[in-house]
Design a protein around this motif. Structure first.
Motif, PDB file in Angstrom:
ATOM      1  N   LEU A  87       0.841  -1.190   0.000  1.00 16.39           N
ATOM      2  CA  LEU A  87       0.000   0.000   0.000  1.00 16.39           C
ATOM      3  C   LEU A  87       0.879   1.243   0.000  1.00 16.39           C
ATOM      4  O   LEU A  87       1.919   1.276   0.661  1.00 16.39           O
ATOM      5  CB  LEU A  87      -0.877   0.001   1.258  1.00 16.39           C
ATOM      6  N   ASP A  88       0.470   2.267  -0.740  1.00 21.52           N
ATOM      7  CA  ASP A  88       1.133   3.559  -0.679  1.00 21.52           C
ATOM      8  C   ASP A  88       0.073   4.629  -0.427  1.00 21.52           C
ATOM      9  O   ASP A  88      -1.132   4.340  -0.407  1.00 21.52           O
ATOM     10  CB  ASP A  88       1.901   3.842  -1.968  1.00 21.52           C
ATOM     11  N   PRO A 105      -5.451   5.823   0.083  1.00 23.71           N
ATOM     12  CA  PRO A 105      -4.583   4.664  -0.130  1.00 23.71           C
ATOM     13  C   PRO A 105      -4.614   4.200  -1.578  1.00 23.71           C
ATOM     14  O   PRO A 105      -5.644   4.284  -2.249  1.00 23.71           O
ATOM     15  CB  PRO A 105      -5.174   3.610   0.808  1.00 23.71           C
ATOM     16  N   ARG A 107      -2.996   0.934  -4.227  1.00 23.19           N
ATOM     17  CA  ARG A 107      -2.342  -0.374  -4.308  1.00 23.19           C
ATOM     18  C   ARG A 107      -0.926  -0.200  -4.848  1.00 23.19           C
ATOM     19  O   ARG A 107      -0.708   0.466  -5.866  1.00 23.19           O
ATOM     20  CB  ARG A 107      -3.134  -1.275  -5.248  1.00 23.19           C
ATOM     21  N   SER A 108       0.047  -0.783  -4.141  1.00 21.38           N
ATOM     22  CA  SER A 108       1.446  -0.687  -4.561  1.00 21.38           C
ATOM     23  C   SER A 108       2.179  -1.901  -3.995  1.00 21.38           C
ATOM     24  O   SER A 108       2.696  -1.850  -2.873  1.00 21.38           O
ATOM     25  CB  SER A 108       2.077   0.614  -4.061  1.00 21.38           C
ATOM     26  N   LEU A 146      -9.147  -4.776   3.456  1.00 25.71           N
ATOM     27  CA  LEU A 146      -7.935  -5.160   2.731  1.00 25.71           C
ATOM     28  C   LEU A 146      -7.329  -6.377   3.424  1.00 25.71           C
ATOM     29  O   LEU A 146      -6.751  -6.262   4.514  1.00 25.71           O
ATOM     30  CB  LEU A 146      -6.934  -4.002   2.718  1.00 25.71           C
ATOM     31  N   VAL A 151      -2.394  -7.098   1.384  1.00 26.67           N
ATOM     32  CA  VAL A 151      -1.780  -5.998   2.125  1.00 26.67           C
ATOM     33  C   VAL A 151      -1.275  -6.577   3.442  1.00 26.67           C
ATOM     34  O   VAL A 151      -2.058  -7.121   4.216  1.00 26.67           O
ATOM     35  CB  VAL A 151      -2.779  -4.855   2.379  1.00 26.67           C
ATOM     36  N   ALA A 166      -9.705   0.217   5.167  1.00 27.88           N
ATOM     37  CA  ALA A 166      -9.137   1.481   4.709  1.00 27.88           C
ATOM     38  C   ALA A 166     -10.220   2.224   3.950  1.00 27.88           C
ATOM     39  O   ALA A 166     -11.181   1.613   3.450  1.00 27.88           O
ATOM     40  CB  ALA A 166      -7.921   1.251   3.819  1.00 27.88           C
ATOM     41  N   VAL A 168     -11.318   4.088   0.781  1.00 24.00           N
ATOM     42  CA  VAL A 168     -10.972   4.172  -0.643  1.00 24.00           C
ATOM     43  C   VAL A 168     -11.799   5.281  -1.283  1.00 24.00           C
ATOM     44  O   VAL A 168     -13.026   5.324  -1.124  1.00 24.00           O
ATOM     45  CB  VAL A 168     -11.240   2.824  -1.341  1.00 24.00           C
ATOM     46  N   SER A 240      -7.299   3.784  -7.885  1.00 22.44           N
ATOM     47  CA  SER A 240      -6.360   3.520  -6.799  1.00 22.44           C
ATOM     48  C   SER A 240      -5.838   2.087  -6.825  1.00 22.44           C
ATOM     49  O   SER A 240      -4.829   1.787  -6.175  1.00 22.44           O
ATOM     50  CB  SER A 240      -7.038   3.773  -5.449  1.00 22.44           C
ATOM     51  N   LEU A 242      -7.532  -0.230  -5.499  1.00 21.43           N
ATOM     52  CA  LEU A 242      -8.204  -0.855  -4.357  1.00 21.43           C
ATOM     53  C   LEU A 242      -9.713  -0.982  -4.569  1.00 21.43           C
ATOM     54  O   LEU A 242     -10.418  -1.463  -3.676  1.00 21.43           O
ATOM     55  CB  LEU A 242      -7.925  -0.051  -3.085  1.00 21.43           C
TER      56      LEU A 242
END
Length: 253
Positions: A87-88, A105, A107-108, A146, A151, A166, A168, A240, A242
């Protein structure tokens, strides 16, 4: 009651009152927010509470204190500093009526960040949900579950949570000039200066400085909505990553 006051710790100011301070000051370590004090943490996991990842001002005790006080809630709220992989922190594709552009947030998979997990009880969760617009059809955020291992949330003792909620953004997030989400710099002046510098129409709406942006946006719902539409019209918006989680599992511990 032991612990130290938010004023003593430099955590009392809230971005809702000082929008250019967004996301606000975060604690140096885990603790329990109780009224205007931070108390020592007794547990890392609270089975009767709900884990929520905080990527913006929900990790700022001053902001959380305001949210709870509005509803007369003075019960303790644990805050646990964690290591999060997958997550970033991106930039929300909407202008907040509080006068800033918030974090969201993204997705990373290879990213590692230190973020707080807050543990609200169900009444506190309702307050935070309301502040994020979750109950509203046109609200800015949805709450998404998540799961691990998508994550990974590692607690200070090395254990890993099975997942966390989280918020979104329903509008998506701003991109970095390509398909990838733009990273939130954590400095509202830097962010707004960059956004204004890249768009003459945005400057026409909000002025040419961060101070003007905040002053014009603050509490002006129609202007904020126009700014949000402009992000999309300029094709600054991406997903994102997510969104598939946004239907999540039911609320509750």
């Amino acid at each position: 009651m032991t612990g130290r006051t938010l004023e003593e710790l430099g955590l009392a100011d809230a971005p809702r009152d000082h929008p250019l301070s967004y996301p606000g000051a975060w604690p140096a370590d885990s603790g329990v927010l109780h009224g205007d004090r931070m108390l020592p943490l007794e547990h890392l996991v609270y089975d009767d509470r709900v884990p929520v990842l905080a990527v913006g001002s929900n990790a700022c005790p001053g902001q959380l204190r305001h949210k709870m006080a509005e509803f007369g809630i003075g019960s303790p709220l644990p805050m646990v500093r964690t290591r999060v992989t997958g997550l970033d922190v991106g930039v929300s594709a909407h202008v907040s009526r509080l006068g800033y552009v918030s974090a969201s947030p993204v997705r990373s998979p290879r990213c590692l960040r230190e973020l707080f997990v807050i543990w609200p009880d169900l009444r506190q969760l309702e307050v935070i949900d309301a502040s994020e617009g979750v109950p509203l059809r046109d609200g800015n955020f949805r709450r998404a579950w998540l799961p691990a291992p998508d994550v990974r949330i590692e607690l200070p003792d090395g254990s890993v949570l099975p997942g966390a909620y989280a918020y979104v953004n329903r509008h998506g997030v701003l991109h970095n000039g390509s398909a990838a989400p733009r990273r939130h710099p954590g400095d509202q002046r830097v962010l707004i200066t960059g956004l204004l510098g890249g768009s003459a129409p945005l400057r026409e709406l909000f002025g040419v400085t961060p101070e003007e942006f905040c002053a014009r946006a603050r509490r002006d719902a129609a202007l904020c909505a126009r700014g949000t539409r402009l992000f999309a019209e300029q094709k600054w918006v991406t997903e994102s990553g997510l969104e598939p989680y946004a239907d999540g599992r039911p609320a509750g511990p």
